[in-house]
Design a protein around this motif. Structure first.
Motif, PDB file in Angstrom:
ATOM      1  N   ASN A  24       0.846  -1.190   0.000  1.00  0.00           N
ATOM      2  CA  ASN A  24       0.000   0.000   0.000  1.00  0.00           C
ATOM      3  C   ASN A  24       0.884   1.242   0.000  1.00  0.00           C
ATOM      4  O   ASN A  24       2.089   1.154   0.271  1.00  0.00           O
ATOM      5  N   THR A  25       0.288   2.382  -0.310  1.00  0.00           N
ATOM      6  CA  THR A  25       1.008   3.658  -0.240  1.00  0.00           C
ATOM      7  C   THR A  25       0.127   4.679   0.463  1.00  0.00           C
ATOM      8  O   THR A  25      -1.102   4.550   0.510  1.00  0.00           O
ATOM      9  N   GLU A  50      -5.783  -0.024   7.371  1.00  0.00           N
ATOM     10  CA  GLU A  50      -5.565  -0.782   6.141  1.00  0.00           C
ATOM     11  C   GLU A  50      -5.201  -2.247   6.406  1.00  0.00           C
ATOM     12  O   GLU A  50      -4.936  -3.000   5.467  1.00  0.00           O
ATOM     13  N   LEU A  52      -2.572  -3.659   7.720  1.00  0.00           N
ATOM     14  CA  LEU A  52      -1.217  -4.032   7.307  1.00  0.00           C
ATOM     15  C   LEU A  52      -0.514  -4.661   8.513  1.00  0.00           C
ATOM     16  O   LEU A  52       0.115  -3.981   9.302  1.00  0.00           O
TER      17      LEU A  52
END
Length: 256
Positions: A24-25, A50, A52
């Motif tokens: 992801n960014t 998100e 992560l």
């Protein structure tokens, strides 16, 4: 998980990598007034939202904003429990800096040319980074960074056109419908976008004349997409080239 941090004058872009994959960014506005705790909490919130998962093993930083470098070094120590890897010309990455003042080469340019050389290892390559400035970076086929022109960015140019004139409006940066334009907005869009497309192509032509050889050209930066179909010489567009270069340098350094 490895977090890459590209600190630019306008935006900070984070990349979140797991086993070589970009998960992801996150892109945020650069704010020199924030503390390391504020940035850390922002990252932790994003990671949680998100989903992560995984511990932060390392943080790799490319910064062209000196005041924020120590801030993110503190973030790295708090999140990874170790010092961040800082990108600079003294880092042993297998590239020779064949310029007068290597220590003044921007960290973002180092990331760009490293990734370009990885993509085209046996060819000359030029990265064109459309950011606050428009930066050309030339890497030769034998791995030498030999410099590259720097000019004003597309967004600052259009903003100054609006600010310094009494009757010209602020415009959206989109591809113009016509080269001539049927109204003021279209005329300005053509002048800025087509003008920069011509600037890119002419500078690439001059670079090739000076090298005496052809070059491959990669466009990057947050607004690089508007040059697709405008510049005839840019063959690859990758907004995340710098982030990918950051991680590629990380792998190279860790591999050594």
């Amino acid at each position: 998980m490895v977090i890459t941090v590209d600190i630019g004058n306008t935006n900070i872009v984070f990349g979140f990598f797991e086993k070589g994959m970009l998960l992801n960014t996150l892109r945020i506005v650069t704010d020199s007034g924030r503390t390391s705790d504020e940035y850390r909490l922002l990252l932790l919130q994003f990671i949680r939202e998100e989903k992560l998962h995984g511990n932060v093993e390392d943080v790799v930083i490319s910064s062209v904003v000196p005041s924020l470098t120590p801030v993110f070094r503190a973030v790295a120590r708090k999140m990874a429990g170790r010092d961040a890897i800082l990108i600079n010309s003294e880092l042993p990455i297998g590239i020779k800096f064949d310029v007068d003042e290597p220590r003044f080469v921007g960290a973002d340019r180092i990331c760009d040319i490293f990734e370009a050389h990885k993509l085209f290892p046996n060819e000359n390559a030029v990265t064109v980074d459309f950011g606050t400035a428009t930066t050309f970076s030339v890497i030769t086929k034998d791995g030498r960074f030999v410099g590259g022109p720097i000019t004003i960015g597309v967004l600052p140019a259009s903003t100054e056109l609006f600010r310094k004139t009494a009757q010209l409006p602020r415009i959206e940066l989109v591809k113009p419908k016509s080269a001539i334009g049927r109204n003021t907005v279209e005329e300005m869009q053509s002048g800025v976008i087509n003008g920069f497309g011509g600037l890119v192509d002419r500078l690439i032509e001059l670079i090739e004349e000076e090298l005496g050889e052809k070059v491959r050209v990669i466009g990057t930066g947050g607004i690089s997409h508007i040059m697709e179909g405008v510049s005839k010489r840019i063959e690859i567009f990758d907004k995340l080239l710098t982030i990918k270069g950051l991680y590629s340098i990380y792998e190279y350094v860790k591999g050594k």
